[in-house]
Design a protein around this motif. Structure first.
Motif, PDB file in Angstrom:
ATOM      1  N   UNK A   4       0.780  -1.245   0.000  1.00 53.53           N
ATOM      2  CA  UNK A   4       0.000   0.000   0.000  1.00 53.53           C
ATOM      3  C   UNK A   4       0.801   1.279   0.000  1.00 53.53           C
ATOM      4  N   UNK A   5       2.058   1.216  -0.353  1.00 56.89           N
ATOM      5  CA  UNK A   5       2.823   2.467  -0.444  1.00 56.89           C
ATOM      6  C   UNK A   5       2.468   3.169  -1.753  1.00 56.89           C
ATOM      7  N   UNK A   6       2.601   4.473  -1.731  1.00 53.86           N
ATOM      8  CA  UNK A   6       2.388   5.260  -2.944  1.00 53.86           C
ATOM      9  C   UNK A   6       3.714   5.284  -3.710  1.00 53.86           C
ATOM     10  N   UNK A   7       3.678   4.916  -4.977  1.00 48.66           N
ATOM     11  CA  UNK A   7       4.924   4.801  -5.751  1.00 48.66           C
ATOM     12  C   UNK A   7       4.989   5.883  -6.825  1.00 48.66           C
ATOM     13  N   UNK A   8       6.102   6.595  -6.812  1.00 50.60           N
ATOM     14  CA  UNK A   8       6.328   7.675  -7.781  1.00 50.60           C
ATOM     15  C   UNK A   8       7.526   7.281  -8.638  1.00 50.60           C
ATOM     16  N   UNK A   9       7.362   7.310  -9.955  1.00 51.67           N
ATOM     17  CA  UNK A   9       8.450   6.888 -10.848  1.00 51.67           C
ATOM     18  C   UNK A   9       9.190   8.070 -11.445  1.00 51.67           C
ATOM     19  N   UNK A  10      10.507   7.969 -11.458  1.00 46.94           N
ATOM     20  CA  UNK A  10      11.343   8.954 -12.161  1.00 46.94           C
ATOM     21  C   UNK A  10      12.063   8.182 -13.261  1.00 46.94           C
ATOM     22  N   UNK A  11      11.553   8.259 -14.457  1.00 50.87           N
ATOM     23  CA  UNK A  11      12.086   7.459 -15.567  1.00 50.87           C
ATOM     24  C   UNK A  11      12.434   8.368 -16.735  1.00 50.87           C
ATOM     25  N   UNK A  12      13.260   7.834 -17.601  1.00 49.72           N
ATOM     26  CA  UNK A  12      13.552   8.580 -18.829  1.00 49.72           C
ATOM     27  C   UNK A  12      12.741   8.037 -20.001  1.00 49.72           C
ATOM     28  N   UNK A  13      12.666   6.719 -20.093  1.00 50.69           N
ATOM     29  CA  UNK A  13      12.005   6.133 -21.261  1.00 50.69           C
ATOM     30  C   UNK A  13      10.479   6.183 -21.085  1.00 50.69           C
ATOM     31  N   UNK A  14       9.878   6.919 -22.003  1.00 45.54           N
ATOM     32  CA  UNK A  14       8.433   7.126 -21.945  1.00 45.54           C
ATOM     33  C   UNK A  14       7.715   5.804 -22.214  1.00 45.54           C
ATOM     34  N   UNK A  15       6.719   5.537 -21.411  1.00 42.64           N
ATOM     35  CA  UNK A  15       5.920   4.321 -21.597  1.00 42.64           C
ATOM     36  C   UNK A  15       6.589   3.067 -21.069  1.00 42.64           C
ATOM     37  N   UNK A  16       7.716   3.219 -20.375  1.00 44.30           N
ATOM     38  CA  UNK A  16       8.437   2.046 -19.874  1.00 44.30           C
ATOM     39  C   UNK A  16       7.661   1.375 -18.728  1.00 44.30           C
ATOM     40  N   UNK A  17       8.092   0.172 -18.390  1.00 45.40           N
ATOM     41  CA  UNK A  17       7.339  -0.618 -17.407  1.00 45.40           C
ATOM     42  C   UNK A  17       7.232   0.081 -16.051  1.00 45.40           C
ATOM     43  N   UNK A  18       8.350   0.670 -15.590  1.00 43.67           N
ATOM     44  CA  UNK A  18       8.304   1.307 -14.257  1.00 43.67           C
ATOM     45  C   UNK A  18       7.397   2.537 -14.310  1.00 43.67           C
ATOM     46  N   UNK A  19       7.478   3.276 -15.422  1.00 42.78           N
ATOM     47  CA  UNK A  19       6.624   4.461 -15.556  1.00 42.78           C
ATOM     48  C   UNK A  19       5.159   4.048 -15.498  1.00 42.78           C
TER      49      UNK A  19
END
Ligand code: M6R
Length: 617
Positions: free
Chosen positions: A375-390
């Motif tokens: 239940x943690x809130x997850x914020x992604x900092x990614x470069x590749x748009x549409x990537x899995x982590x994003x």
């Protein structure tokens, strides 16, 4: 890891596949292979080595005709890199062919069952097991390829992006993903389709792209809209077609000898692109939808947990200093690989920030999935748009650094720090931990950073000169304090990964607790000694090194005189706010590793054993 690309349509498939493999080579480069279907037979060519070796082999081995085919560039997991283990792989009957990116964890059990049923195996790979499993399911269940793939995949444990071709039904591909990316380019009127691990192999042909989500598969048939289904229950997926913004120029070397050098020089623009439209200096505003829309969550957060790997983890360490100093929010920085397996305590009011250039790093991805399950809130900092982590994160922000192709991360690091600085400033102002005056000072200074990086790049020749002196050293030590301790780690990582010289990064004060024993007249020590941030203490460390005859390469603030007198070499960086010094001090360290690697004749953009996106554990 591994790169997959394919084409099905009316054009010659070979040039599309071979050029596509060259663009994907950053994903793995220990072997390469392809198949071409010419309407009659499947021709296969594969070899240990690079795509250029494959190109030579194809010339000798097969004819290049055919409008259907796919290829693979490999980063070995199961089975050493050799010709036989290279992809593609045929099934026993040689009617089916597959390329695969990922790992099938239960391949051994499946292999034994298949051997009992009379299958033989040429390679040591898990992939050959998978294609034979698909063939066996197709035979036993008397189903079409798509259904056979779906049933087979529900039996396997692991990660995959696959493309499968069936000679007996040659107008279609079946593709599927779980944990490894796959993009499908759609040509006009569905007359042609492109498959690739990222969109770069097909951007000159189409901008229409579908990224499969985890657990999805697609049947791609010439002349028909693609059908996407869930692997688990066969239900149809209502997918969306994205418009790619990527252009060809962004993924070419543009006159530089290496992508890494190009990417180092792109940093002024990349940093500007990161804050463009977000940091409105005149209005004193930082706008970032992913944070704005969740501002209460951020302000209520008792703790921020940063998860990342490699260089992104170093950016996370800089962010720890930023968030704690500017916003007074406690931060823990975790390696994705450790965090996911150690049953960490995660509370509802924790915010997890995942940092990843590729957005595909398996350990970081698994870490955020685990955090979400708690239940943690997850914020992604990614470069590749549409990537899995994003896509997996609840919210996030892209760094907009543009494609980073060199395996050694450069502009990804500085843009991650830029973005995280903006978040820290936004939160610091919102929770009252920095004054408006200070906040404005930070914004004005951030606006100047790209120009400062640009002026700093003029040190290139000097760094090259220093590189020439120390290129034959067998060990390097990197020291820094405070905000520049992570920069020391990053400098050491850059040198290790592309020059294969052993290097260690340490907080400068830790030197006397061990590493000092290594120092002698053969040891180059890179010390970050900018005027802000424990300057006097670092100067004392430099004296201690000097007393032991170590060779000192010091990164100092412009106009420094004290260190100049002691160090063997000084590299000056422009003055800036202490929190932003990593954005400058990193640059000479990137250049130093680059020049040493070039002088040692290393493969700078594709260092041995590494890959750009680490999509396996
Ligand atoms: O794509 P990511 O940022 O998640 O990648 C993490 C690491 O694999 C990456 O930073 C790696 O350490 C680089 N080769 C460093 O230059």
């Amino acid at each position: 890891m591994c790169g997959i690309t394919g084409y099905i349509g009316f054009r010659d498939a070979y040039p599309i596949i071979i050029n596509g493999l060259k663009r994907l080579e950053y994903r793995g480069y220990d072997s390469a292979g392809l198949i071409l279907y010419d309407g009659d037979t499947i021709k296969m060519s594969k070899t240990k080595g690079k795509v250029s070796d494959l190109e030579k082999q194809v010339e000798k081995e097969i004819s290049k005709g055919g409008n259907i085919g796919f290829g693979h560039t490999r980063w070995a997991t199961h089975g050493v890199p050799n010709d036989v283990n290279s992809h593609p792989h045929f099934s026993e009957s040689e009617n089916l062919a597959i390329v695969h990116n990922g790992i099938i964890e239960n391949y051994d059990t499946i292999k034994k069952e298949l051997i009992n049923r009379g299958y033989t195996f040429k390679s040591d790979t898990d992939t050959e097991v998978l294609i034979n499993l698909i063939e066996e399911v197709k035979k036993q269940e008397n189903v079409k390829l798509g259904k056979a793939v779906q049933i087979a995949l529900s039996e396997v444990v692991g990660a995959y992006a696959i493309t499968v071709f069936d000679k007996t039904k040659p107008n279609e591909f079946v593709v599927a993903r779980l944990g490894s990316p796959i993009a499908i380019g759609i040509g006009t009127n569905n007359k042609e389709f492109f498959i690739a691990s990222d969109a770069s192999p097909f951007i000159e042909y189409t901008k229409n792209c579908v990224y499969l989500e985890d657990g999805e598969m697609a049947i791609i048939k010439i002349g028909r809209a693609i059908r996407v289904r869930k692997i688990q229950d066969d239900s149809l997926v209502d997918y969306s077609v994205l418009q790619l913004k990527l252009n060809l120029e962004q993924i070419e070397k543009g006159g530089y000898d290496h992508f890494m050098l190009k990417e180092i020089y792109e940093q002024p623009k990349a940093i500007t692109d990161t804050f463009r439209g977000r940091m409105l200096v005149n209005k004193g505003l930082i706008r970032m939808a992913g944070v704005d829309d969740n501002i209460q969550k951020f302000l209520n957060a008792k703790r921020i947990i940063i998860v990342a790997c490699g260089t992104s983890w170093h950016a996370g360490l800089v962010a720890e200093y930023l968030f704690e100093d500017i916003a007074r929010i406690p931060v823990e920085v975790e390696y994705g690989s450790e965090f996911r397996y150690r049953n960490p305590i995660i509370n509802e009011d924790d915010i997890v920030i995942a940092i990843s250039q590729s957005g595909e790093t398996a350990d970081t991805l698994a870490a955020i999935k685990m955090a979400k399950s708690k239940d943690a809130f997850v914020f992604g900092v990614c470069n590749v748009v549409g990537s899995s982590i994003a896509r997996e994160a609840h919210a996030g922000a892209y760094t907009h650094a543009g494609p980073e192709i060199g395996v050694a991360s450069t502009k990804a690091f500085t843009t991650q720090i830029t973005l995280l600085s903006l978040i820290a400033l936004k939160l610091g102002l919102a929770n009252g931990n920095i004054s408006k005056t200070n906040y404005h000072t930070y914004l004005r200074e951030m606006e100047l950073i790209p120009k400062k990086v640009e002026s700093l790049l003029a040190i290139n020749d000097k760094v090259k000169y220093i590189a020439n002196i120390y290129k034959d050293a067998t060990n390097f030590l990197y020291l820094g304090r405070g905000f520049n301790f992570p920069v020391a780690l990053e400098g050491a990582l850059k040198l290790k990964e592309i020059s294969y010289i052993h290097a260690e990064g340490y907080p400068a004060a830790e030197m006397k607790h061990g590493p000092i024993a290594l120092i002698d007249e053969n040891m180059p020590i890179v010390v970050i000694a900018t005027r802000k941030g424990h300057y006097e203490k670092v100067v004392s460390n430099i004296q201690e090194i000097k007393a032991r005859n170590g060779k000192i390469i010091a990164i100092v603030t412009q106009g420094d005189t004290t260190v100049k007198e002691i160090a063997d070499h000084v590299i000056e960086v422009p003055e800036t706010i202490e929190a932003f010094t990593p954005l400058l001090t990193t640059i000479p360290l990137q250049l130093l590793s680059y020049h040493i690697a070039v002088m040692l004749d290393r493969n700078v953009d594709q260092p041995r054993n590494l890959a750009k996106a680490v999509t396996v554990e």
